[in-house]
Scaffold this active site. Sequence first.
Site, PDB file in Angstrom:
ATOM      1  N   GLY A  31      26.127  -6.450  48.975  1.00 20.14           N
ATOM      2  CA  GLY A  31      25.800  -5.311  48.134  1.00 20.14           C
ATOM      3  C   GLY A  31      24.952  -4.275  48.855  1.00 20.14           C
ATOM      4  N   HIS A  34      26.924   0.766  51.898  1.00 19.73           N
ATOM      5  CA  HIS A  34      26.784   2.000  52.675  1.00 19.73           C
ATOM      6  C   HIS A  34      28.129   2.286  53.337  1.00 19.73           C
ATOM      7  CE1 HIS A  34      26.551  -0.665  56.096  1.00 19.73           C
ATOM      8  NE2 HIS A  34      25.477  -1.260  55.588  1.00 19.73           N
ATOM      9  N   HIS A  37      30.178  -0.554  54.852  1.00 23.09           N
ATOM     10  CA  HIS A  37      30.978  -1.372  53.930  1.00 23.09           C
ATOM     11  C   HIS A  37      32.246  -0.612  53.507  1.00 23.09           C
ATOM     12  CE1 HIS A  37      26.813  -2.957  53.039  1.00 23.09           C
ATOM     13  NE2 HIS A  37      27.462  -4.060  53.339  1.00 23.09           N
ATOM     14  N   ASP A 150      27.400  -7.284  63.405  1.00 14.94           N
ATOM     15  CA  ASP A 150      26.885  -8.660  63.343  1.00 14.94           C
ATOM     16  C   ASP A 150      27.777  -9.522  64.233  1.00 14.94           C
ATOM     17  OD1 ASP A 150      24.808  -8.185  61.308  1.00 14.94           O
ATOM     18  OD2 ASP A 150      26.511  -7.684  60.057  1.00 14.94           O
ATOM     19  N   VAL A 176      29.704   1.260  62.219  1.00 16.44           N
ATOM     20  CA  VAL A 176      29.589   2.647  61.765  1.00 16.44           C
ATOM     21  C   VAL A 176      28.131   3.072  61.954  1.00 16.44           C
ATOM     22  CG1 VAL A 176      29.901   4.214  59.814  1.00 16.44           C
ATOM     23  CG2 VAL A 176      31.416   2.255  60.077  1.00 16.44           C
ATOM     24  N   SER A 185      22.994  -0.146  58.131  1.00 15.56           N
ATOM     25  CA  SER A 185      22.613  -1.463  57.627  1.00 15.56           C
ATOM     26  C   SER A 185      21.885  -1.262  56.308  1.00 15.56           C
ATOM     27  CB  SER A 185      21.665  -2.139  58.630  1.00 15.56           C
ATOM     28  OG  SER A 185      20.990  -3.202  58.007  1.00 15.56           O
ATOM     29  N   ARG A 187      19.416  -2.747  55.487  1.00 13.87           N
ATOM     30  CA  ARG A 187      17.982  -2.884  55.767  1.00 13.87           C
ATOM     31  C   ARG A 187      17.324  -1.561  56.152  1.00 13.87           C
ATOM     32  NH1 ARG A 187      16.509  -8.350  56.806  1.00 13.87           N
ATOM     33  NH2 ARG A 187      18.342  -9.629  56.502  1.00 13.87           N
TER      34      ARG A 187
HETATM   35  O1  PAF Z   1      27.245  -9.712  56.509  1.00 16.39           O
HETATM   36  C1  PAF Z   1      26.918  -9.959  55.327  1.00 16.39           C
HETATM   37  O2  PAF Z   1      26.711  -9.071  54.494  1.00 16.39           O
HETATM   38  C2  PAF Z   1      26.740 -11.413  54.926  1.00 16.39           C
HETATM   39  O3  PAF Z   1      26.195 -12.176  55.952  1.00 16.39           O
HETATM   40  C3  PAF Z   1      28.020 -12.060  54.376  1.00 16.39           C
HETATM   41  C4  PAF Z   1      29.102 -12.125  55.459  1.00 16.39           C
HETATM   42  C5  PAF Z   1      28.529 -11.263  53.196  1.00 16.39           C
HETATM   43  C6  PAF Z   1      27.741 -13.492  53.927  1.00 16.39           C
HETATM   44  O4  PAF Z   1      26.773 -13.533  52.931  1.00 16.39           O
END
Ligand code: PAF
Length: 282
Positions: A31, A34, A37, A150, A176, A185, A187
């Site tokens: 969730g 950004h 995603h 990641d 991105v 991110s 964060r």
């Molecule tokens: O990258 C993420 O947002 C999380 O690590 C994931 C892959 C959704 C697993 O919780």
Amino acid sequence: MQICPTKTEFRDAVANLRRDGGSVGLVPTMGYLHEGHLTLIRTSSEACTHTVVSLFVNPTQFGDPADLENYPRDTPRDLALLEAAGVAAVFLPSPEEMYHPEAQTIVETVDLADVLMGALRPGHFRGVATVVTKLLNIAQPDRAFFGRKDYQQLAVIRTLVRDLDIPVEVIGVPTVREPDGLAMSSRNVRLTPAHRASAPALNAALDWAELEASHTAISAEELSAAILARIAVADGAEVQSVDIRDADTLAPLTGPVTRPSVILLAVRFGTVLLIDQRVVTP
Ligand code: PAF
């Protein structure tokens, strides 16, 4: 867009989507969506007939309870973005729905679990591997999409899919970035204005390293020391690790960088741990 709070509803929603004979892409998220995603979702929509998304802040991948509590959340905004992006179904489980109260099973990619980011965040990759295995089993998508930012997480997921014979194609999608180069991110919103201003130092150091490794015979040790020195001067940056590894196996590299390698960065700004990566080809 169907919102599914239970595993059964999500599994049924995916089964219904499949009735037209089309393919299903899954984008797992925690969730606070950004542009990164939304790029995963667009990539899935281009490759698959239907795209489904999971939205679950997974408690088992957070070692520090404060980090879990402070993880940004905005479900109404996320749902509006997913609807606008044409997502067919969203899995929105509670932790109680996701995990059986007497759950006994964890998934661990043994060699990848406790190194690199796994050493900085003990238990993190066991939590990721376990929840991703569950999500793949629940949705049974044709393809699943993850950000290459990641990098170690992607390696963990590719490994568990291979080892557990999960019938899904794992797609890694390029990072991105904000206009100033900071990798997107969830964060980033927790950075102070001063730290936000310093954070593009990671991408700048990676740009420099990519160029340097492409045309000099620099060693992994020299490259990593030079990257560290470049980031360390950024206001508020505490470099946690600079690792140069084989791009495929993540095995440590020493001496001249002569094969495709990945530079993995972890840098703390106050309480926020940022990561970034770059594959360099000599
Ligand atoms: O990258 C993420 O947002 C999380 O690590 C994931 C892959 C959704 C697993 O919780």
